[in-house]
Design an enzyme around this catalytic site. Structure first.
Site, PDB file in Angstrom:
ATOM      1  N   HIS A 202      -6.074 -37.069 -31.011  1.00 53.54           N
ATOM      2  CA  HIS A 202      -5.264 -37.395 -29.767  1.00 53.54           C
ATOM      3  C   HIS A 202      -5.872 -36.264 -28.600  1.00 53.54           C
ATOM      4  CE1 HIS A 202      -2.983 -33.714 -31.306  1.00 53.54           C
ATOM      5  NE2 HIS A 202      -2.726 -33.631 -30.252  1.00 53.54           N
TER       6      HIS A 202
HETATM    7  C1  UD1 Z   1       0.994 -33.116 -26.650  1.00 53.34           C
HETATM    8  C2  UD1 Z   1       0.614 -31.630 -26.560  1.00 53.34           C
HETATM    9  C3  UD1 Z   1      -0.228 -31.413 -27.548  1.00 53.34           C
HETATM   10  C4  UD1 Z   1       0.358 -31.934 -28.923  1.00 53.34           C
HETATM   11  C5  UD1 Z   1       0.666 -33.425 -28.892  1.00 53.34           C
HETATM   12  C6  UD1 Z   1       1.219 -33.776 -30.192  1.00 53.34           C
HETATM   13  C7  UD1 Z   1       0.628 -30.504 -24.329  1.00 53.34           C
HETATM   14  C8  UD1 Z   1      -0.259 -30.085 -23.099  1.00 53.34           C
HETATM   15  N1  UD1 Z   1       0.087 -31.454 -25.527  1.00 53.34           N
HETATM   16  O1  UD1 Z   1      -0.061 -33.836 -26.178  1.00 53.34           O
HETATM   17  O2  UD1 Z   1      -0.481 -30.065 -27.686  1.00 53.34           O
HETATM   18  O3  UD1 Z   1      -0.911 -31.602 -30.148  1.00 53.34           O
HETATM   19  O4  UD1 Z   1       1.559 -33.429 -27.809  1.00 53.34           O
HETATM   20  O5  UD1 Z   1       1.415 -35.053 -30.091  1.00 53.34           O
HETATM   21  O6  UD1 Z   1       1.854 -30.367 -24.224  1.00 53.34           O
HETATM   22  N2  UD1 Z   1       3.410 -41.029 -24.781  1.00 53.34           N
HETATM   23  C9  UD1 Z   1       3.924 -41.863 -25.398  1.00 53.34           C
HETATM   24  N3  UD1 Z   1       5.150 -41.949 -26.084  1.00 53.34           N
HETATM   25  C10 UD1 Z   1       5.583 -40.329 -26.304  1.00 53.34           C
HETATM   26  C11 UD1 Z   1       4.900 -39.472 -25.696  1.00 53.34           C
HETATM   27  C12 UD1 Z   1       3.653 -39.613 -25.188  1.00 53.34           C
HETATM   28  O7  UD1 Z   1       3.675 -43.066 -25.110  1.00 53.34           O
HETATM   29  O8  UD1 Z   1       6.666 -40.393 -26.829  1.00 53.34           O
HETATM   30  C13 UD1 Z   1       1.897 -41.241 -24.179  1.00 53.34           C
HETATM   31  C14 UD1 Z   1       2.154 -41.216 -22.754  1.00 53.34           C
HETATM   32  O9  UD1 Z   1       1.195 -42.110 -22.045  1.00 53.34           O
HETATM   33  C15 UD1 Z   1       1.675 -39.714 -22.429  1.00 53.34           C
HETATM   34  C16 UD1 Z   1       0.426 -39.705 -23.508  1.00 53.34           C
HETATM   35  O10 UD1 Z   1       0.970 -40.211 -24.491  1.00 53.34           O
HETATM   36  O11 UD1 Z   1       1.002 -39.993 -21.006  1.00 53.34           O
HETATM   37  C17 UD1 Z   1       0.082 -38.101 -23.704  1.00 53.34           C
HETATM   38  O12 UD1 Z   1       1.609 -37.392 -23.862  1.00 53.34           O
HETATM   39  P1  UD1 Z   1       1.639 -36.015 -23.466  1.00 53.34           P
HETATM   40  O13 UD1 Z   1       2.878 -35.644 -23.835  1.00 53.34           O
HETATM   41  O14 UD1 Z   1       1.311 -35.693 -22.122  1.00 53.34           O
HETATM   42  O15 UD1 Z   1       0.551 -35.456 -24.316  1.00 53.34           O
HETATM   43  P2  UD1 Z   1      -0.017 -35.290 -26.074  1.00 53.34           P
HETATM   44  O16 UD1 Z   1      -1.218 -35.883 -25.801  1.00 53.34           O
HETATM   45  O17 UD1 Z   1       1.212 -36.208 -26.734  1.00 53.34           O
END
Ligand code: UD1
Length: 379
Positions: A202
């Site tokens: 991811h």
């Molecule tokens: C975040 C953490 C990362 C951790 C990871 C575990 C930061 C900077 N990054 O990254 O350190 O390893 O979580 O998963 O805090 N999304 C969904 N549903 C959700 C959550 C996210 O669809 O419940 C999608 C959204 O499109 C979002 C993307 O995933 O834009 C990324 O989510 P985000 O929380 O920004 O960062 P992660 O890549 O999950």
């Protein structure tokens, strides 16, 4: 009135770290509340973990959702500031290195509310990772720093953090693993292949660049399809629970995944059962490097560096960057039974949460009068 500790969680890797700390502090008689920032909001990225890990329902959900780093961090700060002013906690506990962690720590530092950081001191020495910025800043802002390993203590001392703020307690994530591994083994999910590589990806560095993501997935496919010469590879299926961000990128870049066993993100117990039974785990996660080291399962980490060097020095972890030739070589070694043997780092023993609770009690015994006397500044 008992002292009030407020815990902030927001993203999937926070939940398994907070669970044992909540349990231990609850046992020590503290009044506790939980704030969920809503950074992760899908049922299978959040709700299921609360149920399986038996974390109390959040008292407040800030529902910030996704956005750019600045948007997400700013939304958490704005919403969390009101919660702190209203609830007036004696200590705020933050976990890991996600945006929710740094946002909450910054709010507390400005309001002069003490902060404890669980999983402090980890450094990849790579400021291109958003998590590294979150780690550096959270540690500077925290009053109590709970570290999982000695390298973390050294990093903090190098950054000028005084020794009395640093406490080596071991790994809280392993507390959760130790408690739930027997249940995970009972729950073992049906319908997955017997002999498999378990994959998670991811990180932006692996999934945001179409060429890198395509190359990694096609290497997995070729292992799965036995395009190599090693006949044992033929039997190795690839099981890939896909993070929402990676799912979006695969669709956006039109990358074919036929031949890989893709599934939605799994619950804690299902994923732990799969890890424990895997031939090899391929990952870019931080926590999974630790869990595989504890389980003695070979781990190939698709990153150039790690903030968890102890998993490489002592454990089963091998860093391979995104070099797919190296990936193939290391996989073949594992399939030939020549995997790296590892050991479990000191204090990864299932009792880190209890150590934290004892130190928090001592902290209050020492500081209670000052904490109660100090006027809290308003926003
Ligand atoms: C975040 C953490 C990362 C951790 C990871 C575990 C930061 C900077 N990054 O990254 O350190 O390893 O979580 O998963 O805090 N999304 C969904 N549903 C959700 C959550 C996210 O669809 O419940 C999608 C959204 O499109 C979002 C993307 O995933 O834009 C990324 O989510 P985000 O929380 O920004 O960062 P992660 O890549 O999950």
């Amino acid at each position: 009135m008992s002292l009030h500790i407020l815990h902030v969680v927001g993203a999937r890797p926070n939940f398994m770290k907070a669970a044992p700390v909540l349990r231990a502090l609850g046992g020590a008689g503290f009044r506790q509340s939980v704030v969920h920032t809503g950074q992760h909001y899908d049922a299978n990225m959040s709700d299921i973990f609360f149920r399986e890990l038996e974390i109390p329902e959040p008292d407040v959900n800030l529902s910030v959702g996704s956005g750019s780093h600045a948007q997400q961090t700013a939304r958490i700060m704005t919403a969390f500031e009101s919660v702190v002013l209203e609830r007036n906690p004696d200590l705020v506990m933050v976990y890991g290195d996600v945006n929710s962690t740094v946002a909450a720590a910054l709010v507390c530092a400005k309001l002069q509310v003490p902060v404890a950081h669980v999983e402090a001191g980890l450094r990849a020495n790579d400021r291109s990772m958003p998590e590294e910025i979150n780690r550096l800043l959270t540690d500077q802002l925290s009053d109590l720093l709970f570290t999982p390993s000695e390298d973390a203590d050294r990093n903090l001392q190098r950054e000028g953090i005084s020794a009395e703020r640093i406490h080596l307690v071991g790994n809280v994530m392993i507390d959760t693993l130790v408690r739930l591994l027997p249940r995970a083994r009972e729950n073992k999910k049906n319908g997955f292949p017997a002999h498999y590589a378990l994959v998670t990806l991811h990180r932006p560095s692996n999934v945001d660049d179409p060429e890198v993501l395509r190359r990694i997935l096609s290497c997995m496919l070729s292992v799965s399809n036995n395009s190599g010469s090693n006949s044992k590879e033929k039997q190795l299926a690839v099981v890939f629970p896909v993070h929402p961000r990676t799912r979006q990128r695969i669709a956006q870049f039109g990358i074919a995944t036929d031949g890989l066993h893709l599934c939605d993100p799994l619950s804690y117990l299902d994923f732990l059962a799969l890890q424990a039974g895997a031939t090899v785990v391929l990952t870019d996660s931080g926590g999974i490097q630790e869990e595989t080291t504890f389980l003695g399962v070979p781990c190939l980490t698709l990153r150039a560096n790690t903030e968890r060097p102890v998993t490489v020095e002592i454990g089963t972890n091998v860093l391979i960057g995104n070099d797919t030739d190296r990936l193939r070589t290391e996989l073949t070694k594992i399939l030939d039974g020549k995997q790296k043997k590892g050991a479990i780092p000191p204090l990864w023993d299932g009792h880190a949460g209890e150590r934290i609770a004892r130190i928090v009690q001592e902290y209050f015994e020492k500081h209670e009068k000052e904490v109660k006397r100090a006027p809290k500044i308003s926003a």
